[in-house]
Scaffold this active site. Structure first.
Site, PDB file in Angstrom:
ATOM      1  N   ASP A 165       0.827  -1.203   0.000  1.00 48.31           N
ATOM      2  CA  ASP A 165       0.000   0.000   0.000  1.00 48.31           C
ATOM      3  C   ASP A 165       0.867   1.261   0.000  1.00 48.31           C
ATOM      4  O   ASP A 165       0.591   2.224  -0.710  1.00 48.31           O
ATOM      5  CB  ASP A 165      -0.912   0.019   1.232  1.00 48.31           C
ATOM      6  CG  ASP A 165      -2.201  -0.751   1.020  1.00 48.31           C
ATOM      7  OD1 ASP A 165      -2.685  -0.783  -0.120  1.00 48.31           O
ATOM      8  OD2 ASP A 165      -2.724  -1.308   1.989  1.00 48.31           O
ATOM      9  N   VAL A 166       1.906   1.266   0.823  1.00 44.15           N
ATOM     10  CA  VAL A 166       2.776   2.437   0.907  1.00 44.15           C
ATOM     11  C   VAL A 166       3.505   2.662  -0.414  1.00 44.15           C
ATOM     12  O   VAL A 166       3.583   3.787  -0.925  1.00 44.15           O
ATOM     13  CB  VAL A 166       3.772   2.289   2.070  1.00 44.15           C
ATOM     14  CG1 VAL A 166       4.771   3.447   2.080  1.00 44.15           C
ATOM     15  CG2 VAL A 166       3.026   2.233   3.400  1.00 44.15           C
TER      16      VAL A 166
END
Length: 381
Positions: A165-166
């Site tokens: 996600d990051v």
């Protein structure tokens, strides 16, 4: 730097909010459009910060304004469309087709706002993978990361944070900024598409390259490196440390610090290829020497000799280490018991640094604010 850039943020949870916080830190006006129940991460507690806010939500939502809109309600949907029409950037991470059902697709927003940069974040793209749920753990599994993470012969393991996600949030920021730059040049917006699977495959770098070149997927090696040795976690008298030897000069220095300089002349360890081939023997010899003193002792001695080494810190120790190095890793907003403390933006700019203006907003805190309904004419330099 991004002052005057309006972002209509329809995203939630992590990848999208991480991206919009990065933009907000550099001056973009981010309007976080939430359901009446709020971003899911508002309810992911414990832990909470000093004000009772879920720390997960707080970690990626500073410098934003919040408005709660029910997109299934005619009035809420009309306001959402108005916000999208006034924005320089629209970002969303719904499953493909959801924004279309609300009349908020790229084509529909572009019809009233031709300069819009419209960023869609998906799990697996908008084609055959459109129906798949984009959960970070799932992507780590099907994207190959778990297959190379964990102990040899053991269970596949995920990273300790939602790393995909990051990474995808960072890709979204890059794409948005590229599109804004092009809009400055041409006056035309465009669609930016990023997805978690492709972002992970790109981040596999050398592991993906070796697979493409050899046709053989790499195995799990625990904390060892497939191409370098010694480059791993080792056990000292009291705790673990990492030693990361990248060349023969560093290995010779390591052997000297350990009090066994002849290791550097041993045919099994003379070059990196030799050390990789005899990794198990080398590890046993190194740990035999390390057992005689504390990890902190070895880190100091090795670092002084030019050998990369460090303690295996917990998160609190890692933050303190960054502070000790003068990196100023913590951003504080407010004062007293209500102070919001989050990790600072990692991008340092000499002339226009990140600014931490407001803490993560309360749900619908900015309802009724003036959103300037006239569409902007693109980003301002």
């Amino acid at each position: 730097m991004l002052a005057g850039v309006r972002v209509a943020d329809f995203s939630r949870v992590l990848a999208g909010p991480y991206a919009t916080m990065m933009l907000a830190d550099f001056g973009a006006d981010v309007v976080k459009i939430e359901s009446p129940a709020g971003d899911d991460t508002r309810h992911w507690r414990p832990p909470v910060d000093a004000s009772g806010r879920a720390t997960y939500f707080g970690s990626v939502n500073r410098n934003k304004r919040s408005v709660a809109l029910d997109l299934t309600d005619a009035a809420g949907l009309a306001e959402a469309r108005r916000l999208a029409a006034s924005a320089d950037v629209v970002i969303e991470n719904f499953r493909p087709g959801v924004m279309d059902r609300f009349g908020l697709s790229y084509d529909e927003v572009r019809a009233s706002n031709p300069g819009v940069v419209y960023c869609s974040i998906t799990g697996f793209g908008t084609g055959e993978g459109a129906a798949l749920a984009g959960y970070d753990l799932l992507v780590q599994a099907v994207g190959g990361l778990m297959s190379i993470t964990g102990a040899p012969g053991g269970e596949p393991a995920k990273a300790g944070v939602a790393l995909v996600d990051v990474l995808t949030g960072q890709n979204a920021v890059t794409g948005i900024l590229l599109a804004l730059r092009e809009c400055e040049r041409t006056g035309h917006g465009q669609r930016v598409e990023v997805n978690l699977l492709h972002g992970l495959l790109s981040a596999l770098t050398n592991q993906a390259a070796s697979t493409l070149a050899t046709g053989t997927p790499p195995p799990r090696l625990g904390n060892a490196h497939p191409s370098i040795a010694p480059y791993a976690v080792f056990h000292a008298d009291d705790r673990e440390l990492v030693i990361a030897v990248g060349n023969d000069k560093q290995f010779r220095a390591l052997a000297g610090v350990l009090g066994v300089p002849t290791l550097a002349d041993d045919a099994r360890f003379a070059g990196n290829v030799d050390r990789v081939a005899h990794r198990a023997e080398l590890t046993a010899l190194i740990e035999e020497r390390l057992a005689g003193a504390s990890a902190a002792h070895w880190v100091e001695a090795l670092s002084s000799a030019g050998v990369p080494a460090g303690l295996v810190n917990d998160v609190a120790e890692a933050i303190a280490f960054g502070e000790a190095l003068g990196l100023e890793p913590v951003a504080e907003i407010g004062a007293g018991a209500a102070t919001s403390r989050t990790i600072a933006n990692p991008i340092g700019l000499s002339a226009s640094p990140a600014v931490y203006r407001t803490p993560p907003p309360a749900l619908d805190e900015h309802a009724g604010a003036d959103w300037h309904p006239t569409p902007s004419k693109g980003p301002h330099p």
